[in-house]
Design a protein around this motif. Structure first.
Motif, PDB file in Angstrom:
ATOM      1  N   ALA A 292       0.804  -1.217   0.000  1.00  0.00           N
ATOM      2  CA  ALA A 292       0.000   0.000   0.000  1.00  0.00           C
ATOM      3  C   ALA A 292       0.842   1.273   0.000  1.00  0.00           C
ATOM      4  N   ALA A 293       1.831   1.361   0.876  1.00  0.00           N
ATOM      5  CA  ALA A 293       2.630   2.582   0.971  1.00  0.00           C
ATOM      6  C   ALA A 293       3.409   2.833  -0.314  1.00  0.00           C
ATOM      7  N   ASP A 294       4.027   1.784  -0.860  1.00  0.00           N
ATOM      8  CA  ASP A 294       4.779   1.923  -2.100  1.00  0.00           C
ATOM      9  C   ASP A 294       3.857   2.291  -3.261  1.00  0.00           C
ATOM     10  N   THR A 295       2.695   1.679  -3.312  1.00  0.00           N
ATOM     11  CA  THR A 295       1.734   1.979  -4.373  1.00  0.00           C
ATOM     12  C   THR A 295       1.280   3.431  -4.300  1.00  0.00           C
ATOM     13  N   LEU A 296       1.071   3.923  -3.092  1.00  0.00           N
ATOM     14  CA  LEU A 296       0.661   5.315  -2.933  1.00  0.00           C
ATOM     15  C   LEU A 296       1.735   6.258  -3.461  1.00  0.00           C
TER      16      LEU A 296
END
Length: 222
Positions: free
Chosen positions: A178-182
């Motif tokens: 999630a964090a990387d995708t954001l």
């Protein structure tokens, strides 16, 4: 039958930030992954949702596990149901919707159909599904799973993954990514904003996206 009563949820801030991105942008940011198949669409145009997945596997003729999942849900959860793509009945209707609204659920994604579409719309509850079917289902078969890893709309979904949906469809972001995708989604949005300014200044998409080599290879000239 496996029923996990709870699961690890992402932070509200992370859900909110991902939910501010378009599902298509998140799909691209993950390397063109996470998008559910074309049949899974909003029940009505304009429906949107975002939240952690509460997963259910059941069906194709019984919705007892869905009732169990709603009873276990926490505010903001998105019910994601593998109903085996069955379209000859609607395992979700106005009563389950009323219960979901009362419990603060953020929406439903189901690989199957629903019924009582007008009531669902009037309750303001976002639903993404294959369509509608007025036929009901049984509530007697406790076969299925809650809060395990499932496949819905052709996408692997685990409890706690982040679901974002709008008129384009549904995307699932694994919680671990999630964090990387954001970060990648924000970078993509910034790049597209620069593209828009250049297009407004007169550049073509052929220039902007460096498509001329493909035209040359096809023997095309402009």
């Amino acid at each position: 039958m496996t029923v996990h009563k709870d699961f690890s949820r992402p932070t509200a801030a992370l859900v909110e930030a991902l939910g501010a991105q378009a599902p298509a942008t998140l799909h691209e940011a993950m390397g063109k992954k996470g998008a559910m198949g074309h049949p899974i669409k909003p029940l009505y145009p304009g429906m949107r949702l975002r939240g952690p997945a509460l997963t259910v596997s059941c069906g194709p003729t019984d919705n007892l596990m869905i009732h169990i999942a709603v009873a276990l849900a926490k505010p903001g959860d998105i019910l994601v149901v593998d109903f085996k793509g069955m379209t000859d009945a609607g395992p979700w209707g106005d009563i389950l919707t009323a219960s979901a609204v009362a419990r603060g659920l953020g929406g439903l994604v189901i690989d199957g159909c629903v019924r009582d579409a007008v009531a669902i719309r009037d309750l303001g509850f976002p639903v993404f599904c294959r369509g509608t079917n007025m036929k009901g289902t049984n509530k007697t078969d406790a076969k299925g799973d809650v809060n395990t890893t499932i496949v819905c709309g052709g996408v692997i979904v685990s409890a706690g993954d982040i679901v974002v949906a709008d008129d384009d469809g549904v995307v699932v972001v694994p919680q671990a990514l999630a964090a990387d995708t954001l970060d990648k989604a924000k970078a993509r949005e910034a790049a597209e904003e620069r593209y828009r300014h250049k297009l407004e200044a007169g550049e073509t998409t052929i220039e902007l996206l460096n498509l001329k080599p493909y035209l040359d290879a096809a023997g095309l000239t402009l």
